[in-house]
Design a protein around this motif. Structure first.
Motif, PDB file in Angstrom:
ATOM      1  N   SER A  15     -10.270  24.272  48.423  1.00 28.60           N
ATOM      2  CA  SER A  15      -9.989  24.848  50.182  1.00 28.60           C
ATOM      3  C   SER A  15      -8.810  25.670  50.092  1.00 28.60           C
ATOM      4  CB  SER A  15     -10.167  23.897  51.374  1.00 28.60           C
ATOM      5  OG  SER A  15      -8.548  23.438  50.824  1.00 28.60           O
ATOM      6  N   LEU A  16      -8.839  26.245  50.914  1.00 31.56           N
ATOM      7  CA  LEU A  16      -7.002  27.389  51.433  1.00 31.56           C
ATOM      8  C   LEU A  16      -6.014  26.784  51.102  1.00 31.56           C
ATOM      9  CD1 LEU A  16      -8.604  29.714  53.611  1.00 31.56           C
ATOM     10  CD2 LEU A  16      -7.841  30.375  51.344  1.00 31.56           C
ATOM     11  N   LYS A  38      -6.458  36.871  44.364  1.00 35.09           N
ATOM     12  CA  LYS A  38      -7.359  36.330  43.700  1.00 35.09           C
ATOM     13  C   LYS A  38      -8.147  34.833  43.920  1.00 35.09           C
ATOM     14  CE  LYS A  38      -4.399  37.725  39.241  1.00 35.09           C
ATOM     15  NZ  LYS A  38      -3.611  36.985  38.554  1.00 35.09           N
ATOM     16  N   PHE A  39      -7.977  34.328  45.208  1.00 33.26           N
ATOM     17  CA  PHE A  39      -8.743  33.536  45.455  1.00 33.26           C
ATOM     18  C   PHE A  39      -9.480  33.625  46.378  1.00 33.26           C
ATOM     19  CE2 PHE A  39      -9.806  30.823  49.189  1.00 33.26           C
ATOM     20  CZ  PHE A  39      -9.689  29.611  48.499  1.00 33.26           C
ATOM     21  N   HIS A  40      -9.264  34.922  46.876  1.00 34.95           N
ATOM     22  CA  HIS A  40     -10.385  35.302  47.842  1.00 34.95           C
ATOM     23  C   HIS A  40     -11.445  36.474  47.192  1.00 34.95           C
ATOM     24  CE1 HIS A  40      -9.156  34.356  51.494  1.00 34.95           C
ATOM     25  NE2 HIS A  40      -7.909  35.265  51.247  1.00 34.95           N
ATOM     26  N   PHE A  41     -11.130  37.063  45.527  1.00 33.06           N
ATOM     27  CA  PHE A  41     -12.121  37.389  45.119  1.00 33.06           C
ATOM     28  C   PHE A  41     -12.662  36.376  44.172  1.00 33.06           C
ATOM     29  CE2 PHE A  41     -12.930  39.297  40.804  1.00 33.06           C
ATOM     30  CZ  PHE A  41     -13.947  40.514  40.986  1.00 33.06           C
ATOM     31  N   ALA A  42     -12.648  35.247  43.442  1.00 30.82           N
ATOM     32  CA  ALA A  42     -13.419  34.119  43.275  1.00 30.82           C
ATOM     33  C   ALA A  42     -14.225  33.691  44.182  1.00 30.82           C
ATOM     34  CB  ALA A  42     -12.395  33.027  42.673  1.00 30.82           C
ATOM     35  N   ASP A  43     -13.407  34.275  45.767  1.00 31.45           N
ATOM     36  CA  ASP A  43     -14.792  32.541  46.648  1.00 31.45           C
ATOM     37  C   ASP A  43     -15.719  33.822  47.130  1.00 31.45           C
ATOM     38  OD1 ASP A  43     -15.813  31.091  48.537  1.00 31.45           O
ATOM     39  OD2 ASP A  43     -14.029  32.087  50.185  1.00 31.45           O
ATOM     40  N   LYS A  44     -16.442  34.216  45.914  1.00 33.87           N
ATOM     41  CA  LYS A  44     -18.001  34.705  46.421  1.00 33.87           C
ATOM     42  C   LYS A  44     -18.481  34.728  47.888  1.00 33.87           C
ATOM     43  CE  LYS A  44     -17.855  37.059  42.356  1.00 33.87           C
ATOM     44  NZ  LYS A  44     -17.166  38.538  42.131  1.00 33.87           N
ATOM     45  N   ASP A  47     -17.178  31.692  51.564  1.00 37.25           N
ATOM     46  CA  ASP A  47     -16.672  30.428  52.969  1.00 37.25           C
ATOM     47  C   ASP A  47     -15.107  29.912  52.887  1.00 37.25           C
ATOM     48  OD1 ASP A  47     -16.385  29.286  50.639  1.00 37.25           O
ATOM     49  OD2 ASP A  47     -18.340  27.950  50.751  1.00 37.25           O
ATOM     50  N   GLY A  48     -14.590  30.376  52.353  1.00 35.72           N
ATOM     51  CA  GLY A  48     -13.098  29.404  52.170  1.00 35.72           C
ATOM     52  C   GLY A  48     -12.483  28.737  51.156  1.00 35.72           C
ATOM     53  N   PHE A  49     -13.605  28.141  50.323  1.00 37.48           N
ATOM     54  CA  PHE A  49     -13.706  27.716  49.616  1.00 37.48           C
ATOM     55  C   PHE A  49     -14.232  27.811  47.724  1.00 37.48           C
ATOM     56  CE2 PHE A  49     -14.750  25.396  53.542  1.00 37.48           C
ATOM     57  CZ  PHE A  49     -13.396  24.132  53.411  1.00 37.48           C
ATOM     58  N   ILE A  50     -13.245  27.306  47.454  1.00 39.61           N
ATOM     59  CA  ILE A  50     -13.637  27.551  45.703  1.00 39.61           C
ATOM     60  C   ILE A  50     -14.453  26.738  45.460  1.00 39.61           C
ATOM     61  CG2 ILE A  50     -12.961  28.537  43.497  1.00 39.61           C
ATOM     62  CD1 ILE A  50     -11.012  29.885  44.442  1.00 39.61           C
ATOM     63  N   ILE A  52     -16.819  24.743  42.578  1.00 43.67           N
ATOM     64  CA  ILE A  52     -16.366  24.531  40.423  1.00 43.67           C
ATOM     65  C   ILE A  52     -17.189  25.615  39.776  1.00 43.67           C
ATOM     66  CG2 ILE A  52     -18.281  23.119  40.071  1.00 43.67           C
ATOM     67  CD1 ILE A  52     -15.984  21.304  38.080  1.00 43.67           C
ATOM     68  N   SER A  53     -17.979  26.299  40.305  1.00 35.05           N
ATOM     69  CA  SER A  53     -19.388  27.100  38.991  1.00 35.05           C
ATOM     70  C   SER A  53     -18.558  28.602  39.524  1.00 35.05           C
ATOM     71  CB  SER A  53     -20.329  27.247  39.913  1.00 35.05           C
ATOM     72  OG  SER A  53     -20.791  28.019  40.984  1.00 35.05           O
ATOM     73  N   GLU A  54     -17.442  28.509  40.884  1.00 32.14           N
ATOM     74  CA  GLU A  54     -17.191  30.069  41.203  1.00 32.14           C
ATOM     75  C   GLU A  54     -15.679  30.247  40.372  1.00 32.14           C
ATOM     76  OE1 GLU A  54     -18.051  30.840  46.097  1.00 32.14           O
ATOM     77  OE2 GLU A  54     -16.372  29.534  45.512  1.00 32.14           O
ATOM     78  N   PHE A  55     -15.371  28.193  40.007  1.00 33.17           N
ATOM     79  CA  PHE A  55     -13.918  28.423  39.629  1.00 33.17           C
ATOM     80  C   PHE A  55     -14.540  28.729  38.375  1.00 33.17           C
ATOM     81  CE2 PHE A  55     -10.795  25.810  36.962  1.00 33.17           C
ATOM     82  CZ  PHE A  55      -9.623  25.522  37.300  1.00 33.17           C
ATOM     83  N   ASP A  56     -15.629  28.526  37.305  1.00 37.96           N
ATOM     84  CA  ASP A  56     -15.171  28.248  36.126  1.00 37.96           C
ATOM     85  C   ASP A  56     -15.411  29.832  35.587  1.00 37.96           C
ATOM     86  OD1 ASP A  56     -15.439  25.580  35.456  1.00 37.96           O
ATOM     87  OD2 ASP A  56     -17.195  25.485  35.942  1.00 37.96           O
TER      88      ASP A  56
END
Length: 64
Positions: A15-16, A38-44, A47-50, A52-56
């Motif tokens: 989460s944020l 970068k957090f927001h870019f990763a959060d495809k 929804d305010g969350f990353i 594990i697949s987005e993280f990877d």
């Protein structure tokens, strides 16, 4: 970098608040503007969350 270190409540998403808390614990400060971007870019899903697949997907981008 390890997803589980950021996923404090172990719900399989970052989460944020968890992202912010990680930076305070690790660096004694909150994320910089660039780190937040970068957090927001990763959060495809925007929804305010990353997940594990987005993280990877973004591990090679050195976003954390």
């Amino acid at each position: 970098k390890d997803f589980s270190k950021l996923d404090i409540n172990k719900d399989r998403r970052i989460s944020l608040n968890e992202f912010n808390d990680y930076y305070f614990a690790k660096k004694g400060r909150g994320p910089s503007n660039d780190e937040w971007m970068k957090f927001h870019f990763a959060d495809k899903e925007n929804d305010g969350f990353i997940t594990i697949s987005e993280f990877d997907t973004f591990m090679n981008k050195d976003f954390i």
